[in-house]
Each structure stands twice: as C-alpha cells, then as structure tokens.
Design a protein around this motif. Sequence first.
Motif, mmCIF file in Angstrom:
data_model
loop_
_atom_site.group_PDB
_atom_site.id
_atom_site.type_symbol
_atom_site.label_atom_id
_atom_site.label_comp_id
_atom_site.label_asym_id
_atom_site.label_seq_id
_atom_site.Cartn_x
_atom_site.Cartn_y
_atom_site.Cartn_z
ATOM 1 N N CYS A 139 -0.025 -7.138 10.844
ATOM 2 C CA CYS A 139 0.738 -6.617 9.706
ATOM 3 C C CYS A 139 0.090 -6.991 8.376
ATOM 4 O O CYS A 139 0.036 -6.167 7.456
ATOM 5 C CB CYS A 139 2.184 -7.116 9.754
ATOM 6 S SG CYS A 139 3.146 -6.398 11.086
ATOM 7 N N LEU A 140 -0.412 -8.206 8.272
ATOM 8 C CA LEU A 140 -1.115 -8.613 7.046
ATOM 9 C C LEU A 140 -2.373 -7.787 6.845
ATOM 10 O O LEU A 140 -2.685 -7.373 5.714
ATOM 11 C CB LEU A 140 -1.450 -10.104 7.087
ATOM 12 C CG LEU A 140 -0.283 -11.061 6.896
ATOM 13 C CD1 LEU A 140 -0.740 -12.508 7.105
ATOM 14 C CD2 LEU A 140 0.328 -10.899 5.519
ATOM 15 N N PHE A 141 -3.121 -7.540 7.913
ATOM 16 C CA PHE A 141 -4.309 -6.701 7.824
ATOM 17 C C PHE A 141 -3.944 -5.292 7.352
ATOM 18 O O PHE A 141 -4.612 -4.729 6.481
ATOM 19 C CB PHE A 141 -5.022 -6.645 9.174
ATOM 20 C CG PHE A 141 -6.182 -5.705 9.195
ATOM 21 C CD1 PHE A 141 -7.367 -6.037 8.565
ATOM 22 C CD2 PHE A 141 -6.090 -4.480 9.846
ATOM 23 C CE1 PHE A 141 -8.448 -5.163 8.580
ATOM 24 C CE2 PHE A 141 -7.148 -3.604 9.865
ATOM 25 C CZ PHE A 141 -8.334 -3.940 9.228
ATOM 26 N N PHE A 172 -1.300 -4.424 5.631
ATOM 27 C CA PHE A 172 -0.844 -4.498 4.244
ATOM 28 C C PHE A 172 -2.029 -4.585 3.282
ATOM 29 O O PHE A 172 -2.092 -3.856 2.283
ATOM 30 C CB PHE A 172 0.075 -5.711 4.064
ATOM 31 C CG PHE A 172 0.520 -5.928 2.652
ATOM 32 C CD1 PHE A 172 1.473 -5.098 2.085
ATOM 33 C CD2 PHE A 172 -0.009 -6.955 1.897
ATOM 34 C CE1 PHE A 172 1.886 -5.292 0.781
ATOM 35 C CE2 PHE A 172 0.391 -7.159 0.592
ATOM 36 C CZ PHE A 172 1.346 -6.324 0.030
ATOM 37 N N ILE A 173 -2.974 -5.459 3.587
ATOM 38 C CA ILE A 173 -4.144 -5.625 2.707
ATOM 39 C C ILE A 173 -4.969 -4.345 2.659
ATOM 40 O O ILE A 173 -5.403 -3.911 1.584
ATOM 41 C CB ILE A 173 -4.989 -6.831 3.175
ATOM 42 C CG1 ILE A 173 -4.223 -8.125 2.907
ATOM 43 C CG2 ILE A 173 -6.344 -6.855 2.485
ATOM 44 C CD1 ILE A 173 -4.823 -9.355 3.551
ATOM 45 N N THR A 174 -5.164 -3.727 3.811
ATOM 46 C CA THR A 174 -5.915 -2.471 3.848
ATOM 47 C C THR A 174 -5.193 -1.376 3.070
ATOM 48 O O THR A 174 -5.825 -0.599 2.340
ATOM 49 C CB THR A 174 -6.128 -2.029 5.309
ATOM 50 O OG1 THR A 174 -6.780 -3.080 6.012
ATOM 51 C CG2 THR A 174 -6.973 -0.781 5.384
ATOM 52 N N VAL A 177 -3.086 -1.782 0.506
ATOM 53 C CA VAL A 177 -3.191 -2.079 -0.929
ATOM 54 C C VAL A 177 -4.581 -1.720 -1.444
ATOM 55 O O VAL A 177 -4.722 -1.127 -2.525
ATOM 56 C CB VAL A 177 -2.846 -3.561 -1.209
ATOM 57 C CG1 VAL A 177 -3.209 -3.951 -2.630
ATOM 58 C CG2 VAL A 177 -1.368 -3.811 -0.954
ATOM 59 N N GLN A 178 -5.618 -2.058 -0.683
ATOM 60 C CA GLN A 178 -6.981 -1.719 -1.097
ATOM 61 C C GLN A 178 -7.172 -0.209 -1.178
ATOM 62 O O GLN A 178 -7.817 0.289 -2.100
ATOM 63 C CB GLN A 178 -8.007 -2.315 -0.125
ATOM 64 C CG GLN A 178 -8.162 -3.798 -0.254
ATOM 65 C CD GLN A 178 -9.113 -4.375 0.793
ATOM 66 O OE1 GLN A 178 -9.456 -3.715 1.770
ATOM 67 N NE2 GLN A 178 -9.506 -5.623 0.589
ATOM 68 N N THR A 179 -6.596 0.513 -0.241
ATOM 69 C CA THR A 179 -6.699 1.969 -0.256
ATOM 70 C C THR A 179 -6.008 2.548 -1.479
ATOM 71 O O THR A 179 -6.535 3.451 -2.142
ATOM 72 C CB THR A 179 -6.090 2.555 1.036
ATOM 73 O OG1 THR A 179 -6.771 2.012 2.162
ATOM 74 C CG2 THR A 179 -6.194 4.059 1.059
#
Length: 113
Positions: A95-97, A99-101, A103-105
């Motif tokens: 889930c963290l991965f 979320f981070i992906t 946000v970066q997108t």
Amino acid sequence: MATCRKISKERMALKISLAGTIFVASLGIGYGLYVGSNAILLDGMFSFLSMGMTGLSLYTAYLVSKPDDEQFQFGYAHFEPLINVVNGLLILITCLFAFITGVQTIMHGESLT
C-alpha cells in the motif's frame, strides 16, 4: 475426530483459495502488461503477493496440526500470529508503494492508466 475434520476443511479452503488466487494473479499481471496499465498490474501483483501468503498459511495450517516434538515442546500454534504479522507488513508495504507511486505520478502529470 471433529478437530481433524476442521483442519481438513481449513486446508481444503486454503487450497481452493490458492488456486483462485493463482488464476486471478495471472490474469491481472498478464492483462496489466498487455494494456500497459500500472493500476491493473499493481492489482495483479497484489494478488500474486496474496497467493504467496495463502501458500504460507496452508503450510502453517499443516504445522499447527502436527503434534509436539522435541524442538517445539508447546506445539506450532505460535506460528499463526507470526504469519499474520508478516502478511500485514507485506500488505502495508504494498500500500505504501502504491501510495508513493500514485503521488509521483500525480506530481509528474502522467496518465494514471
């Protein structure tokens, strides 16, 4: 005898779940790669992760049904909560991965598909 049936039903349910998860993971990863969708690919990878955890749960169910031995005098029941912790941590990391992906997108203005 009732305990043996309960364990047998648990193993059967886990085996059916494992077969279904393998099918869904294969479809999700294959289709995600085919259409180039990161969202579908992430869902397929999550199903693949779930497949591994189901297999680990199946092995743990086998261990719990074993009698005590010299190495584990109190049985194998303590493995069940440990497997649940590992499962929860893997889901949290996934889930963290995601979320981070995500946000970066959004920050880079790329398409979400």
